[in-house]
Design an enzyme around this catalytic site. Sequence first.
Site, mmCIF file in Angstrom:
data_model
loop_
_atom_site.group_PDB
_atom_site.id
_atom_site.type_symbol
_atom_site.label_atom_id
_atom_site.label_comp_id
_atom_site.label_asym_id
_atom_site.label_seq_id
_atom_site.Cartn_x
_atom_site.Cartn_y
_atom_site.Cartn_z
ATOM 1 N N GLU A 1 -18.406 87.764 76.023
ATOM 2 C CA GLU A 1 -18.422 86.293 76.045
ATOM 3 C C GLU A 1 -17.340 85.697 76.938
ATOM 4 O OE1 GLU A 1 -20.380 85.659 71.597
ATOM 5 O OE2 GLU A 1 -18.219 85.874 71.753
ATOM 6 N N GLY B 1 -27.045 83.101 66.043
ATOM 7 C CA GLY B 1 -28.372 83.305 65.464
ATOM 8 C C GLY B 1 -29.091 81.963 65.348
ATOM 9 N N ASP C 1 -30.369 85.972 68.617
ATOM 10 C CA ASP C 1 -31.238 86.561 67.582
ATOM 11 C C ASP C 1 -31.725 85.451 66.657
ATOM 12 O OD1 ASP C 1 -28.154 87.111 66.718
ATOM 13 O OD2 ASP C 1 -29.360 86.453 65.027
ATOM 14 N N ILE D 1 -25.617 86.836 59.713
ATOM 15 C CA ILE D 1 -26.789 86.466 58.913
ATOM 16 C C ILE D 1 -28.030 87.214 59.410
ATOM 17 C CG2 ILE D 1 -28.261 84.556 58.128
ATOM 18 C CD1 ILE D 1 -25.284 84.434 57.172
ATOM 19 N N MET E 1 -19.879 82.782 63.714
ATOM 20 C CA MET E 1 -18.773 83.176 62.842
ATOM 21 C C MET E 1 -17.408 82.602 63.250
ATOM 22 S SD MET E 1 -20.059 87.107 62.143
ATOM 23 C CE MET E 1 -18.855 87.429 60.872
ATOM 24 N N GLU E 2 -17.395 81.624 64.141
ATOM 25 C CA GLU E 2 -16.104 81.105 64.619
ATOM 26 C C GLU E 2 -16.026 79.583 64.778
ATOM 27 O OE1 GLU E 2 -17.807 83.467 66.532
ATOM 28 O OE2 GLU E 2 -16.789 85.225 65.698
#
Length: 233
Positions: free
Chosen positions: A11, A77, A201, A157, A177-178
């Site tokens: 990233e 996601g 995803d 997830i 997650m951030e």
Amino acid sequence: MIGIIGALDEEVALICEQLAECTTLSKARYAFHKGKLGQRDLTVVKCGVGKVNAAICTQILIDMFKCERIIFGGVAGGLLRGLAQGDVVVSSHVVQFDIDLTAFGRRRGELADKERLIPADPDMIQAATEAFDRVTETSDAPPTMMVGTIVSGDSFISDPNTIKWLQREFGAACTEMEGGSVGYTCAINEIPFVVTRVISDSAGEQAQKEFDAFLSQSSEMLCNLITETIIRL
Ligand code: ADE
């Protein structure tokens, strides 16, 4: 100074490669790469996965590197049927979905001292969406982009029931997650921020396979989106 954060090598690596006059400084266990992109001063850091890593790096960018704006770029996601791999979500708001003070009468994601959904900076949202238009303008089949709520928690997830809950509880477009902790840290420091996420995803049962297959492909898109955003700030 603009701070750029990503959770994973994929990233941030290409953005680091673009930095002129780059110097690297270590703080805690993180490497901060400071340099120039055109006229702009940037500090880029790979924070690692999760909300604590992201919050620590955000605070260091603000305190040590005097960052006046923060951009987080990464993959996420997708939670909506209309969002496929390669599509893009720019944060209107972020929220930490795993904050749970419901025992005290608060809604999920709500802390006592802050709004439940933390708003991203309007000018940075505009810069990020214009960046998307620029990056995709020559594409025959351009991906979809939407501005929407990005939810964050310390879990990857891969479960249809959680997708449904995140969508209904928060009106969320994507999960990661951030971003929620970056937004929270920026909000309490009064620093403008935006999060740009490329969908890797569908957060369903195949999420991990989809994620693994897509991650390396996302680097170029993310780098282009972030550098074009910076030009517009
Ligand atoms: N980042 C990318 N895909 C994700 C997912 N399904 N859950 C949490 N973080 C993600």
